[in-house]
Every structure is written in structure tokens, then in C-alpha cells.
Design an enzyme around this catalytic site. Structure first.
Site, PDB file in Angstrom:
ATOM      1  N   GLU A 175      16.779   9.209 -26.704  1.00 34.25           N
ATOM      2  CA  GLU A 175      17.336   8.233 -27.500  1.00 34.25           C
ATOM      3  C   GLU A 175      18.032   7.332 -27.427  1.00 34.25           C
ATOM      4  O   GLU A 175      18.961   6.138 -26.754  1.00 34.25           O
ATOM      5  CB  GLU A 175      18.445   9.093 -27.703  1.00 34.25           C
ATOM      6  CG  GLU A 175      19.176  10.386 -28.793  1.00 34.25           C
ATOM      7  CD  GLU A 175      20.414  10.843 -28.892  1.00 34.25           C
ATOM      8  OE1 GLU A 175      21.295  10.538 -28.642  1.00 34.25           O
ATOM      9  OE2 GLU A 175      20.468  11.893 -30.219  1.00 34.25           O
ATOM     10  N   GLU A 376      16.016  17.548 -30.960  1.00 32.46           N
ATOM     11  CA  GLU A 376      17.650  17.872 -31.088  1.00 32.46           C
ATOM     12  C   GLU A 376      17.837  17.811 -32.887  1.00 32.46           C
ATOM     13  O   GLU A 376      17.618  17.386 -33.707  1.00 32.46           O
ATOM     14  CB  GLU A 376      18.769  17.077 -30.789  1.00 32.46           C
ATOM     15  CG  GLU A 376      18.166  16.911 -29.750  1.00 32.46           C
ATOM     16  CD  GLU A 376      19.306  16.222 -28.419  1.00 32.46           C
ATOM     17  OE1 GLU A 376      20.405  15.505 -28.951  1.00 32.46           O
ATOM     18  OE2 GLU A 376      19.171  15.622 -27.116  1.00 32.46           O
TER      19      GLU A 376
HETATM   20  C1  BG6 Z   1      22.176  13.973 -29.149  1.00 32.25           C
HETATM   21  C2  BG6 Z   1      22.660  13.803 -27.459  1.00 32.25           C
HETATM   22  O1  BG6 Z   1      22.782  12.444 -29.085  1.00 32.25           O
HETATM   23  O2  BG6 Z   1      23.555  14.158 -29.416  1.00 32.25           O
HETATM   24  C3  BG6 Z   1      22.985  15.172 -26.894  1.00 32.25           C
HETATM   25  O3  BG6 Z   1      21.306  13.652 -27.117  1.00 32.25           O
HETATM   26  C4  BG6 Z   1      24.262  15.622 -27.223  1.00 32.25           C
HETATM   27  O4  BG6 Z   1      23.499  14.334 -25.555  1.00 32.25           O
HETATM   28  C5  BG6 Z   1      24.380  15.707 -28.945  1.00 32.25           C
HETATM   29  O5  BG6 Z   1      25.197  16.440 -27.071  1.00 32.25           O
HETATM   30  C6  BG6 Z   1      25.126  16.156 -29.654  1.00 32.25           C
HETATM   31  O6  BG6 Z   1      26.454  15.147 -29.310  1.00 32.25           O
HETATM   32  P1  BG6 Z   1      28.313  16.179 -29.214  1.00 32.25           P
HETATM   33  O7  BG6 Z   1      27.821  14.369 -29.018  1.00 32.25           O
HETATM   34  O8  BG6 Z   1      27.408  16.311 -29.908  1.00 32.25           O
HETATM   35  O9  BG6 Z   1      27.131  16.794 -27.633  1.00 32.25           O
END
Ligand code: BG6
Length: 480
Positions: A175, A376
């Protein structure tokens, strides 16, 4: 067939959110190791004292470091073809400045990748997933100092050489576009030298942040170029936290606002990493903000020769934008934004928008015409472990089904989508809150927000559902 026959189904984690073993086998302190726990309503803190009065979730995380063999076996049972993880820079160079890498750290990833190979799982490796040695923050104020480019290259050369036969797919910075917004100060540009306290009190310095980001782009481009020259079989990708913005109304002012947001948050970084130069619209933004980026002779050449081979992104939500300051807002990944009355949201306020994924995929592919992976995606939710050790997470299945359906639509639209690695395929520490309760996994980890729990793993209903999705190459998405 809705999905190509060699489609890469799998899942994603990051070293600092799952490995634990934060000070084992020569590992140094990473920026994630100085972050305390928080919650949806309580910001995390940066506390470099590492004092016992604070709880640091990364220190044990889910203990993947010691349990990876069992975990990878479970992922293999689900049918994973690809597993996205990251290498923890501080296992290899504890402070970033050692002349020689830490052999014990290298050995850990030897074992991890060998284990993936045993199950014919392709590793997809992020070189820097929201972490770098904390020592580099203290000494150089993170990426604001050009010196970090050389230190990053030293790290890349070591891991490329060591894992050249195990790893083909690499992502330079997770990101990376987080550096275009204030939240990136902690996780991406790391320009918080000398700070301790609540993240809510961390001051933003936008000019400094964009200078640091320039160094990150150079580091990424140099790594890509070096890989292309020495390891032509490598596929080098960028990774963007994609946040689609819709105009709240058809007022042209809202439309222009949405365009401006998308340019500076979503497109700016990938325009540089895919096309190899700063986009024309950035000039006006920088002038408006009084930002002037110091460039050295040769920088544009470096960006031009280090263009990536494929585009990857995280997708959790979309927002609206409005010129009306009174419209309702909601929270989200990296940033909050204007609430969309047509969408539902997770318990953490993240808006759920599967059709926005189809739209995003089409926008990205139209712009770059490169292979794309969604690296993701997922629903952070509270799960209940029943007395007979089951987890009935039909809400997660619904979320995933709807997103996979829209991926199929995008492929039918002509998008070259090559893989899907939903986030936190095994429960892990939340980045934004440091909680364990915000669970994304298809595998449940018995661990609580305060660090208690047996660390035992249990298969959720979504485990069996996703297993069948992979078995049928995305043809069967209904409930079991
Ligand atoms: C993304 C990141 O922004 O979102 C991850 O690359 C992160 O590292 C994921 O865990 C989900 O976000 P969160 O804050 O719910 O863990």
C-alpha cells in the site's frame, strides 16, 4: 469457465501481523514492534520504550514463526495455490545498517518457502509490509533520508539472491500510496523520529512525507530494475491500497472532488510505478500545497527503468466525496470518508461494496493494461467460537461470495485478473487497531485482544466453503 484455469487462489498475511517472535534469533526492533494495542475507538500508541506497562500485539502475534508448518498445512488443505506473506526486514538486517545479513533470519524464510513448496504453494512476497528497522527512524527520520534507498537495496540484493529459486512474485512496498495521506507517516514513510504517544497526536508534515515517498519510489524502481537485470524470471509488482471515490451527488463540484481524490490517493503512486514518471496533475497539487520535491540528477531515469510488471491492490471499501461539509462520514482503511446511503458497513464502519470492486478492476485495467492481482480483501468481523469449537461465519462467506462474483464479472468485462489472496486468511493482529477481535480469517486463532488464549487453530465454516471455491475454480459459490 468464469476464471482462467491457472487462476491463483490463495490468501495473504504480513510478517509483522502474524509472526511474533519479535526478538528471537537475532531479529531487530521494527516499527511495528513499538506500536501498542488500541481499539476501534482508542488509537494505538507509538511507545519505543518497550516498557512493560504497554501491550505490544506484534511481539507474539499469532506465533506464526513457530507454528508456520501447521498453518501452511491448513492453507494447503484449503487448496491454496498462492500464499502472500512478507519478509521482516529486521530479521535480515536488525538495524538496517549491518554489513552482513543475519543468517538465522534468512534460515527462517528458507524453511518457510520450502514448506510452501512442499505443498506446491507459490509464495508472493512483499518486501516491506508496513515495517522497517526502528533504528532507521531514530537515526534518519525514516524515508526522509535518501540513505535508506541504499539500505533497502542491500536488503533486496540479499533476499533476491537467497530466494531466487523459491520466489518468483515480489511486491516492493505494501500500500505504497498510504504515503500520500497522513496515516502513512507511521506505516510507510516512517518520519516520526523522536515521537512517542497516541497516534492521534502525531503531527503530519505533508512536504516531508512526499519527499520520503519520492525516496520510496526510487528504492522500488531500483529494486525492480535490479531484479529485471539479474533475475529475469522474477515478476515485480506494485501494491496499492485502492479506495474508490464516488461523487455524492451529480453536482459537478462533487465529480471534480472525486477525480482529485482518486488522482492523489489512488492513481498517483501507481502512475509513477507503472508508467515511470510523475503524473502531470501532481504539479498543480504540489504548487497548491507549497510542496517542492528535491530530485537528484538521474532520478527520472531511475523511475523510468524501474517500471513494474503487474499491478496489485487491496480492496475493502469505497467512499463518497461531497463539497457539502455536513454529510455523514464513516471510518475506513487508511482514511475515513463520506458515507454512501446505498451501502452497508462492517462493525468497524468499513463500507461493503462488491460492485465497487468490479468498477475498480475495470478502471485499473483500462488505465494500465497490466495483469492484476487482488492481494487483500475481506471482512473484519467478530467471530464466536462455539462450545464445540465451531465458527459459523456465514457473514464472511456472503462477503467473499459477493466479491468473487464481481471478480468474475470483471473478467467477463475483459480484465486480466490473475489472482486473489483474501486478507488475513488465518486470523492475525489488526493493523489499524492492534486487536485480535477484528478477524478476517478462514482459520480461527484462539487469542484475545489482551494477549491471552491458547493460540490453537480452528477451521471456520468459511474454510470449507473457500476450499470448494478453489476446488471448482470459482464455479460453485453457494452455501455448502
Ligand atoms: C491493509 C493492510 O491496509 O488492511 C493490512 O495492508 C491490514 O496490513 C488490512 O491488516 C486490514 O486492516 P485492519 O486495520 O483491519 O487490520
Amino acid at each position: 469457465m468464469k476464471f482462467p484455469k491457472d487462476f491463483l487462489w490463495g490468501g495473504a498475511v504480513a510478517a509483522n501481523q502474524c509472526e511474533g517472535a519479535w526478538n528471537v534469533a537475532g531479529k531487530g526492533v521494527s516499527i511495528s514492534d513499538v506500536l501498542t494495542e488500541g481499539s476501534h475507538h482508542k488509537p494505538r500508541r507509538i511507545e519505543p520504550s518497550l516498557s512493560e506497562q504497554y501491550f505490544y500485539p506484534s511481539h507474539e502475534a499469532i506465533d506464526f514463526y513457530h507454528r508456520y508448518e501447521d498453518d501452511i498445512r491448513l492453507l494447503a488443505e484449503m487448496g491454496f495455490k498462492v500464499f502472500r506473506t512478507s519478509i521482516n526486514w529486521t530479521r535480515i538486517f536488525p538495524t538496517g545498517e549491518e554489513d552482513q545479513p543475519n543468517e538465522q533470519g534468512l534460515l527462517f524464510y528458507d524453511r518457510l518457502f520450502a514448506c510452501c513448496k512442499k505443498y506446491q504453494i507459490e509464495p508472493l512476497v512483499t518486501i516491506s509490509h508496513y515495517e522497517l528497522p526502528y533504528a532507521l527512524v531514530e537515526k534518519y527520520n525514516g524515508w526522509t533520508n535518501r540513505k535508506l534507498i541504499d539500505l533497502f537495496m542491500k536488503y533486496c540484493k540479499v533476499i533476491f539472491k537467497r530466494y531466487q529459486h523459491q520466489v518468483k512474485y515480489w511486491l516492493t512496498f505494501n500500500e505504497v500510496n498510504a504515503g500520500t495521506i497522513y496515516t502513512g507517516t507511521t506505516s510507510t514513510t516512517a518520519n516520526f523520529k523522536g515521537f512517542s504517544g497516541s497516534l492521534a497526536d502525531l503531527k503530519d508534515n505533508e512536504a516531508e512525507r512526499f519527499q520520503a515517498l519520492h525516496h520510496i519510489f526510487l528504492a522500488s524502481a531500483q529494486a525492480v530494475e535490479y531484479a529485471h537485470q539479474h533475475y529475469p524470471h522474477f515478476k515485480m509488482g506494485c501494491m496499492i491500497g485502492f479506495l474508490g471515490y464516488y461523487p455524492y451527488t451529480c453536482n459537478p463540484d462533487d465529480l471534480l472532488l472525486a477525480q482529485e481524490k482518486m488522482r492523489m490517493i489512488d492513481w498517483f503512486s501507481s502512475d509513477i510505478q507503472v508508467r515511470g514518471y510523475y503524473p502531470s496533475y501532481a504539479k498543480r497539487y504540489f504548487e497548491k500545497k507549497g510542496i517542492s520535491i528535491q530530485q537528484m540528477p538521474g532520478d527520472s531515469q531511475i523511475l523510468q527503468t524501474g517500471k513494474v510488471d503487474f499491478y496489485t491492490f487491496s480492496y475493502y471499501m469505497t467512499f463518497c466525496v461531497s463539497q457539502d461539509p455536513n454529510v455523514e462520514e464513516t471510518t475506513g482503511n487508511l482514511l475515513g470518508g463520506v458515507k454512501n446511503p446505498y451501502l452497508k458497513a462492517s462493525d468497524w464502519g468499513w463500507q461493503i461494496d462488491p460492485k465497487g470492486l468490479r468498477w475498480s478492476l475495470n478502471e485499473i485495467y483500462d488505465r494500465y493494461q497490466l495483469p492484476i492481482m487482488i492481494v487483500e480483501n475481506g471482512l473484519g468481523a467478530y467471530d464466536e467460537l462455539t462450545s464445540d469449537f465451531q465458527i459459523h461465519d456465514d457473514y464472511r462467506i456472503d462477503y467473499m461470495r459477493q466479491h468473487i462474483e464481481q471478480m468474475a464479472e470483471a473478467i467477463a468485462d475483459g480484465v486480466n485478473l490473475i489472482g486473489y489472496t483474501p486478507w488475513g486468511c488465518i486470523d492475525l493482529v489488526s493493523l489499524s487497531t492492534g486487536e485480535m477481535d477484528k478477524r478476517y480469517g478462514m482459520i480461527y486463532v484462539d487469542k484475545n485482544n489482551d494477549g491471552t488464549g491458547s493460540l490453537k487453530r480452528y477451521k471456520k465454516d468459511s474454510f470449507y466453503w473457500y476450499q470448494r471455491v478453489i476446488q471448482t475454480n470459482g464455479e460453485e459459490l453457494g452455501n455448502l
